[in-house]
Design an enzyme around this catalytic site. Structure first.
Site, mmCIF file in Angstrom:
data_model
loop_
_atom_site.group_PDB
_atom_site.id
_atom_site.type_symbol
_atom_site.label_atom_id
_atom_site.label_comp_id
_atom_site.label_asym_id
_atom_site.label_seq_id
_atom_site.Cartn_x
_atom_site.Cartn_y
_atom_site.Cartn_z
ATOM 1 N N ASP A 58 0.867 -1.193 0.000
ATOM 2 C CA ASP A 58 0.000 0.000 0.000
ATOM 3 C C ASP A 58 0.895 1.233 0.000
ATOM 4 O O ASP A 58 2.130 1.126 0.039
ATOM 5 C CB ASP A 58 -0.963 -0.008 1.204
ATOM 6 C CG ASP A 58 -2.273 0.736 0.912
ATOM 7 O OD1 ASP A 58 -2.210 1.962 0.667
ATOM 8 O OD2 ASP A 58 -3.353 0.109 0.924
ATOM 9 N N HIS A 95 -12.509 -1.070 -8.041
ATOM 10 C CA HIS A 95 -13.668 -0.166 -8.214
ATOM 11 C C HIS A 95 -13.323 1.301 -7.917
ATOM 12 O O HIS A 95 -14.107 2.187 -8.234
ATOM 13 C CB HIS A 95 -14.869 -0.642 -7.382
ATOM 14 C CG HIS A 95 -14.836 -0.280 -5.932
ATOM 15 N ND1 HIS A 95 -15.978 -0.260 -5.141
ATOM 16 C CD2 HIS A 95 -13.819 0.076 -5.097
ATOM 17 C CE1 HIS A 95 -15.657 0.105 -3.909
ATOM 18 N NE2 HIS A 95 -14.379 0.298 -3.850
ATOM 19 N N GLY A 101 4.594 1.352 -1.469
ATOM 20 C CA GLY A 101 4.823 1.685 -2.872
ATOM 21 C C GLY A 101 3.561 2.197 -3.536
ATOM 22 O O GLY A 101 2.500 2.235 -2.919
ATOM 23 N N ASP A 102 3.739 2.550 -4.811
ATOM 24 C CA ASP A 102 2.631 3.069 -5.613
ATOM 25 C C ASP A 102 2.418 2.054 -6.733
ATOM 26 O O ASP A 102 3.344 1.790 -7.517
ATOM 27 C CB ASP A 102 3.063 4.444 -6.167
ATOM 28 C CG ASP A 102 2.039 5.059 -7.102
ATOM 29 O OD1 ASP A 102 1.177 4.326 -7.629
ATOM 30 O OD2 ASP A 102 2.112 6.278 -7.320
ATOM 31 N N PHE A 103 1.218 1.487 -6.812
ATOM 32 C CA PHE A 103 1.049 0.405 -7.809
ATOM 33 C C PHE A 103 1.061 0.910 -9.251
ATOM 34 O O PHE A 103 1.065 0.111 -10.184
ATOM 35 C CB PHE A 103 -0.154 -0.497 -7.516
ATOM 36 C CG PHE A 103 -1.460 0.135 -7.083
ATOM 37 C CD1 PHE A 103 -2.020 1.189 -7.768
ATOM 38 C CD2 PHE A 103 -2.155 -0.401 -5.998
ATOM 39 C CE1 PHE A 103 -3.242 1.727 -7.379
ATOM 40 C CE2 PHE A 103 -3.380 0.140 -5.591
ATOM 41 C CZ PHE A 103 -3.919 1.208 -6.278
HETATM 42 C C1 LIG Z 1 -10.857 1.428 -0.685
HETATM 43 S S1 LIG Z 1 -9.306 1.150 0.067
HETATM 44 C C2 LIG Z 1 -9.378 -0.597 0.278
HETATM 45 C C3 LIG Z 1 -8.437 -1.100 1.360
HETATM 46 C C4 LIG Z 1 -8.531 -2.586 1.644
HETATM 47 N N1 LIG Z 1 -8.202 -3.399 0.470
HETATM 48 C C5 LIG Z 1 -9.902 -2.909 2.171
HETATM 49 O O1 LIG Z 1 -10.674 -3.537 1.447
HETATM 50 O O2 LIG Z 1 -10.217 -2.522 3.283
HETATM 51 C C6 LIG Z 1 -8.152 1.344 -1.285
HETATM 52 C C7 LIG Z 1 -6.703 1.203 -0.873
HETATM 53 O O3 LIG Z 1 -5.875 1.462 -2.029
HETATM 54 C C8 LIG Z 1 -4.729 2.164 -1.584
HETATM 55 N N2 LIG Z 1 -4.126 2.890 -2.706
HETATM 56 C C9 LIG Z 1 -4.625 3.964 -3.366
HETATM 57 N N3 LIG Z 1 -3.796 4.366 -4.331
HETATM 58 C C10 LIG Z 1 -2.733 3.523 -4.294
HETATM 59 C C11 LIG Z 1 -1.518 3.435 -5.051
HETATM 60 N N4 LIG Z 1 -1.267 4.297 -6.053
HETATM 61 N N5 LIG Z 1 -0.645 2.445 -4.751
HETATM 62 C C12 LIG Z 1 -0.907 1.573 -3.735
HETATM 63 N N6 LIG Z 1 -2.046 1.605 -2.980
HETATM 64 C C13 LIG Z 1 -2.935 2.578 -3.262
HETATM 65 C C14 LIG Z 1 -5.272 3.071 -0.498
HETATM 66 O O4 LIG Z 1 -4.244 3.576 0.345
HETATM 67 C C15 LIG Z 1 -6.267 2.168 0.201
HETATM 68 O O5 LIG Z 1 -5.665 1.456 1.262
#
Ligand SMILES: C[S@@+](CC[C@H](N)C(=O)[O-])C[C@H]1O[C@@H](n2cnc3c(N)ncnc32)[C@H](O)[C@@H]1O
Length: 332
Positions: free
Chosen positions: A202, A242, A222-224
């Protein structure tokens, strides 16, 4: 509203027009932590108001409205819990307090104040409120980031039990949870499969503030969209795809495909839009995504197309006992 009396058409419109009133009342009561002050006995309004620094009449009136919806029970001597109001306690294992606080956060309220922008342009209204989007906003506002993390964890408790009941994770040695937030799903999976190792991926601000049992769990920041993803036998994405429009959703799946060996599985765990047009839950999430993240809820076919376009095959949609479904596909 309690009971199943069919509403007249004008009542349907009246009720929905005013739904914001109950929603905001719920937010305020969650914000004040009212439910935490009620244990097993009835609490008088005076005691409750003094405990949470509120005006007794104002508090009574919002609680009376919530009680009409089955949240709290009103008696001559005060308020008592119902099963629903207990979920507003901070110490409930499936606490929804943070979820109510999150949906009432000023940044979300202001975004919905601009919903017309999304409808006219198709762009997320949050752009008018927090120009760089939700994730950067939360990064810069750690207090709200904390509420967001708690909201995801609390609301997912029931969903996680349903996911574990519906899918056999025991066949995997290494499981990566991409955008896994506070790692609640991955922790539950690793607890259910004592032979497996997990990698939680994350954003740095999420990983830096992580407070979780690290047994067999490695956290990676990291940033995906930029950084390489870990190699694993299975990739979990719960409520991540989503959050994004098609191009970004495909970029995340492509990044997973680059990291994965052939035969690895990707598991998209989220609401999947079905034919039941009368169930507003998925459509509610869809409009939240439209305004707040720029993402969307998708049908099984739409997810299958995204997966096929990014190097996955054999898509299967697996029901769970809850609202989430598991969309599984295999890296080709
Ligand atoms: C809606 S939350 C869902 C978290 C978890 N999977 C859950 O279901 O509770 C979306 C997650 O994507 C992460 N996220 C957003 N942009 C991201 C990026 N560029 N790289 C990695 N993670 C990211 C956010 O920090 C967040 O934890």
């Amino acid at each position: 509203m309690k009971g199943s009396m069919a509403q007249q058409p004008h009542e349907i419109v009246w009720t929905l027009t005013n739904a914001v009133v109950a929603s905001k009342s719920l937010y305020v009561v969650a914000e004040l932590g009212v439910a935490d002050y009620i244990a097993d006995e009835t609490m008088s309004v005076k005691e409750l108001a003094s405990a949470c620094a509120a005006d007794p009449d104002g508090l009574d009136r919002v609680l009376r409205l919530l009680a009409a919806h089955g949240i709290f029970e009103r008696h001559a001597d005060g308020y008592r819990h119902t099963e629903a109001s207990r979920l507003l306690r901070s110490d409930h294992p499936m606490s929804m307090r943070a979820f109510s606080r999150m949906m009432g956060m000023p940044v979300i309220g202001a975004t919905f104040g601009q919903l017309e922008h999304s409808v006219r342009t198709g762009s997320p209204a949050i752009q008018l409120v927090a120009g760089n989007g939700l994730w950067e906003y939360l990064e810069g506002h750690p207090g709200e980031g904390e509420i967001f993390g708690q909201a995801m964890t609390g609301k997912a408790a029931a969903d996680i039990a349903a996911v574990l009941g519906a899918y056999d994770f025991g066949r995997f040695d290494t499981i990566a949870d991409i955008g896994g937030g506070r790692g609640h799903l991955l922790r539950a999976v690793l607890d259910a499969v004592p032979t497996a190792e997990g990698i939680l991926f994350d954003l740095p601000d999420v990983i830096e503030t992580l407070d979780i049992d690290r047994d067999r769990l490695t956290a990676r920041a990291g940033d995906f969209f930029v950084d390489p993803l870990p190699t694993a036998d299975a990739y979990i994405l719960m409520e991540v795809i989503h959050d994004w429009p098609d191009a970004e959703a495909a970029a995340i799946l492509s990044a997973i495909r680059r990291a994965a060996s052939p035969g690895a599985r990707v598991l998209i765990i989220e609401n999947v839009l079905g034919d039941a047009q009368s169930d507003p839950r998925g459509h509610t999430l869809d409009v939240i995504m439209l305004a707040v993240t720029g993402g969307r809820e998708r049908t099984g076919n739409q997810l299958e197309m995204l997966l096929e376009d990014t190097g996955f095959a054999d898509t299967a949609v697996i029901d769970t006992a809850g609202p989430m479904r598991i969309v599984e596909a295999v890296a080709e």
